[in-house]
Motif scaffolding. Structure first.
Motif, short mmCIF file in Angstrom:
data_model
loop_
_atom_site.label_atom_id
_atom_site.label_comp_id
_atom_site.label_asym_id
_atom_site.label_seq_id
_atom_site.Cartn_x
_atom_site.Cartn_y
_atom_site.Cartn_z
N SER A 69 -19.64 -14.31 42.49
CA SER A 69 -18.28 -13.75 42.40
C SER A 69 -17.81 -13.35 43.98
O SER A 69 -16.77 -13.91 44.63
N LEU A 70 -19.00 -13.00 44.62
CA LEU A 70 -18.71 -12.58 46.09
C LEU A 70 -18.31 -13.93 46.84
O LEU A 70 -17.20 -13.85 47.82
N GLU A 71 -19.05 -14.94 46.74
CA GLU A 71 -18.85 -16.13 47.56
C GLU A 71 -17.48 -16.87 47.07
O GLU A 71 -16.79 -17.51 47.96
N ALA A 72 -17.18 -16.76 45.67
CA ALA A 72 -16.05 -17.24 45.28
C ALA A 72 -14.80 -16.32 46.01
O ALA A 72 -13.68 -17.17 46.32
N LEU A 73 -14.73 -15.17 46.22
CA LEU A 73 -13.97 -14.56 46.79
C LEU A 73 -13.65 -14.86 48.29
O LEU A 73 -12.59 -14.97 48.63
N ILE A 74 -14.94 -15.01 48.75
CA ILE A 74 -14.61 -15.28 50.34
C ILE A 74 -14.08 -16.74 50.45
O ILE A 74 -13.35 -16.92 51.37
#
Length: 141
Positions: free
Chosen positions: A36-41
């Motif tokens: 999810s962090l990577e998707a947000l970035i």
């Protein structure tokens, strides 16, 4: 019904409705898993609408993670729209000393560069100044 992180990541990238993408960003910010962090970035860099990028900035700031800080800082330097830069500057204020001294120092350096640079928007400068104070780093006051 709670939506899975995978469904929220898909919604963030593909929902034609701005409000749906904002809701997905907010929910992913609470998930705090690496995917999810990577998707947000990725969405922070690619999202076309400023209000969604604002929600993504807040979600990333809530992670209080080095990768999130890097993404916010890099995007602040590259963003063309003042509303986006204002949101990014505001989000950088979430990294605070003494809890996260190293991250707070890095955020403060980015914010100081905005204040000392050639930023044209007084709203961005105001957000950067307020965020710099929230970092509670030495010299921020």
């Amino acid at each position: 019904m709670a939506r899975s992180a995978e469904m929220l990541r898909y919604q963030l990238r593909h929902d034609p409705d701005v409000v749906g993408r904002i809701e997905a960003a907010e929910a992913l910010g609470k998930k705090a898993d690496p995917a999810s962090l990577e998707a947000l970035i990725a969405a922070l860099r690619e999202e076309p609408f400023w209000a969604v990028r604002e929600a993504i900035s807040e979600a990333l700031a809530a992670q209080k993670d080095s990768r999130a800080l890097d993404a916010l800082s890099e995007t602040l330097g590259a963003a063309n729209e003042a509303k986006v830069r204002r949101a990014l500057a505001h989000a950088l204020g979430a990294f605070r000393a003494p809890e996260q001294s190293e991250l707070a120092e890095r955020a403060a350096a980015t914010l100081s560069a905005v204040l000392e640079g050639d930023e044209q928007s007084y709203q961005v400068k105001a957000a950067a100044a307020a965020a710099l104070g929230r970092t509670r780093t030495a010299g921020a006051f």
